[in-house]
Enzyme design. Structure first.
Site, PDB file in Angstrom:
ATOM      1  N   HIS A 180       4.400  -8.921 -28.788  1.00 15.05           N
ATOM      2  CA  HIS A 180       4.948  -7.743 -29.154  1.00 15.05           C
ATOM      3  C   HIS A 180       4.597  -7.106 -30.385  1.00 15.05           C
ATOM      4  O   HIS A 180       4.582  -5.769 -30.789  1.00 15.05           O
ATOM      5  CB  HIS A 180       5.871  -6.815 -28.272  1.00 15.05           C
ATOM      6  CG  HIS A 180       6.352  -5.730 -28.255  1.00 15.05           C
ATOM      7  ND1 HIS A 180       5.219  -4.900 -27.980  1.00 15.05           N
ATOM      8  CD2 HIS A 180       6.805  -4.392 -28.832  1.00 15.05           C
ATOM      9  CE1 HIS A 180       5.516  -3.474 -27.356  1.00 15.05           C
ATOM     10  NE2 HIS A 180       6.903  -3.538 -28.546  1.00 15.05           N
TER      11      HIS A 180
ATOM     12  N   ASP B  71       4.790   0.636 -30.042  1.00 18.86           N
ATOM     13  CA  ASP B  71       6.016   0.359 -29.275  1.00 18.86           C
ATOM     14  C   ASP B  71       5.921   1.701 -29.110  1.00 18.86           C
ATOM     15  O   ASP B  71       4.778   2.418 -28.609  1.00 18.86           O
ATOM     16  CB  ASP B  71       7.087  -0.533 -30.439  1.00 18.86           C
ATOM     17  CG  ASP B  71       8.075  -0.090 -28.896  1.00 18.86           C
ATOM     18  OD1 ASP B  71       8.260  -1.014 -27.905  1.00 18.86           O
ATOM     19  OD2 ASP B  71       8.768   0.595 -29.113  1.00 18.86           O
TER      20      ASP B  71
ATOM     21  N   TYR C 206      14.503   6.660 -23.792  1.00 13.03           N
ATOM     22  CA  TYR C 206      14.473   5.452 -22.624  1.00 13.03           C
ATOM     23  C   TYR C 206      14.782   6.943 -21.876  1.00 13.03           C
ATOM     24  O   TYR C 206      13.945   7.360 -20.389  1.00 13.03           O
ATOM     25  CB  TYR C 206      14.652   4.779 -22.533  1.00 13.03           C
ATOM     26  CG  TYR C 206      14.555   3.318 -23.563  1.00 13.03           C
ATOM     27  CD1 TYR C 206      12.907   2.965 -22.524  1.00 13.03           C
ATOM     28  CD2 TYR C 206      14.655   3.674 -24.600  1.00 13.03           C
ATOM     29  CE1 TYR C 206      12.338   2.127 -23.551  1.00 13.03           C
ATOM     30  CE2 TYR C 206      14.260   1.750 -25.212  1.00 13.03           C
ATOM     31  CZ  TYR C 206      13.082   1.367 -24.507  1.00 13.03           C
ATOM     32  OH  TYR C 206      12.057   0.898 -24.943  1.00 13.03           O
TER      33      TYR C 206
END
Length: 306
Positions: free
Chosen positions: A285, A123, A230
C-alpha cells in the site's frame, strides 16, 4: 501567510531537519476557514501540483517526490490535511466531511492565485482527489491516485466482496467513540507503527521516519482529527457528485496492499474518461515510500502529457 525553511527548528515542538536537504518552505495558509500547514517548493510560476497524503501520515510521506517534481519545473504544494500534524484540528466529526476536505484543496489553489492544478493523492488523500475531480472538475488538469479506490467502486466492493469487507474491519472499529484514541496511543503508538511497518517490507520505514510520525501523532488533537475522517465518511455520507471523472487519470496500485483488493484499481479506472492503470507487483500500500523512484517516473510521464 508565514514562511519558514522546512529544515529550520522553530517553536515549542521543533521539526528535525530532513536527512536530504530539500529546497522548500513551510507555510501557513488559512483556507476554507481552516489553518493548514503547507510545504511549498519549486518555481512559483511553474505548473502547480498538489500532493495529498493519507492516514496515518502527513506531508512527509511525499518527500521523495518533491525533488523530481521541482527539478522538472513544477510548483509543488504538500499540505498537512486538516486534523493532521501541524494543521488545524477542528472540533466535531462533521468538520471532516468529504466535501469540506475537497474545499480545502480548492482554497489551497486560491492561496497560490491558481484556478487549476494537477492533483495527486495517496490513500485518504486519493479519496479527496477523487471527490475533488468529480465535485470541482474545472479545478483539475490531471489526476493521479495511488492505492485509493474511486468511492463508488469501493462501496460496490463492500457490498459484493466479503474479502473486501473483511479487509475494511478497522474502518468500522474507528467508529467507536474515544476507545480507538486510547488504543492508538498505547505503547508509544504501537498500533499505528504496525499499520505502517507491519504491512510493508522490512526497511520501508526507518527509525527516523517513525520518530517523525510519532511526533505528528503526538500533537494535541491529532489522533482524534485523523480518526474523524473515517467517522465522518460513515456518519455523513455525501450527496454523491457524478461518478464520471473527466480529467486524464493515472491510477497506480501496489498489488500487495493488505487493505484494498487489486480489483478496485480496475473498477476505479472504468469511471474515468481517460485512464491509465499501472500495477506495481510486489509493492504494498505504501507506494510513495516503497517504490519512490518508479512512482516519480510515472507521475512525471503522466503530468507532462499534452
Amino acid at each position: 501567510m508565514t514562511r519558514q525553511s522546512v529544515s529550520t527548528t522553530t517553536g515549542a515542538s521543533p521539526e528535525p531537519p530532513l536527512s536530504a536537504e530539500i529546497d522548500a518552505e513551510a507555510t501557513e495558509r488559512t483556507v476554507n476557514g481552516v489553518r493548514l500547514h503547507v510545504v511549498a517548493a519549486g518555481d512559483e510560476t511553474g505548473p502547480l501540483v498538489v500532493l495529498l497524503h493519507g492516514f496515518p501520515e502527513f506531508w512527509y510521506g511525499w518527500r521523495a517526490q518533491l525533488e523530481p517534481l521541482v527539478a522538472a519545473g513544477y510548483r509543488v504544494l504538500v499540505p498537512d490535511q486538516r486534523g493532521y500534524d501541524r494543521s488545524e484540528k477542528p472540533d466535531g466529526v462533521s468538520a471532516y466531511r468529504t466535501h469540506a476536505l475537497s474545499r480545502d484543496v480548492v482554497g489551497l489553489l486560491a492561496s497560490e492565485g491558481r484556478e487549476r492544478a494537477h492533483v495527486v493523492g495517496h490513500d485518504w488523500g486519493g479519496m479527496v482527489a477523487w471527490d475533488l475531480s468529480r465535485r470541482f472538475p474545472e479545478r483539475i488538469d490531471r489526476l493521479a491516485v495511488v492505492n485509493a479506490p474511486h468511492p463508488t467502486a469501493y462501496l460496490r466492493a463492500l457490498f459484493a466482496s466479503p474479502e473486501q469487507l473483511r479487509r475494511s474491519w478497522y474502518a468500522a472499529w474507528f467508529q467507536v467513540p474515544r476507545l480507538p484514541e486510547v488504543v492508538c496511543r498505547l505503547g508509544d503508538y504501537r498500533v499505528l507503527e504496525r499499520a505502517l511497518r507491519g504491512t510493508a517490507p522490512p526497511g520501508t520505514f526507518s527509525d527516523e521516519d517513525l520518530a517523525r510520525y510519532r511526533r505528528a501523532w503526538d500533537r494535541d488533537g491529532a489522533i482524534t482529527g485523523m480518526l474523524n475522517w473515517y467517522r465522518a465518511a460513515a456518519r455523513y455520507p455525501p450527496i454523491r457528485p457524478p461518478d464520471r471523472v473527466d480529467a486524464p487519470t493515472l491510477v497506480v496500485w501496489g498489488e500487495e496492499d493488505t487493505a484494498l483488493l487489486p480489483s478496485l484499481a480496475v473498477d476505479s479506472a472504468t469511471f474515468c474518461a481517460d485512464a491509465r492503470l499501472e500495477f506495481l507487483p510486489g509493492v504494498s500500500h505504501w507506494v510513495p515510500h516503497e517504490a519512490p523512484a518508479r512512482l516519480s517516473e510515472l507521475l512525471l510521464e503522466h503530468l507532462s502529457e499534452p
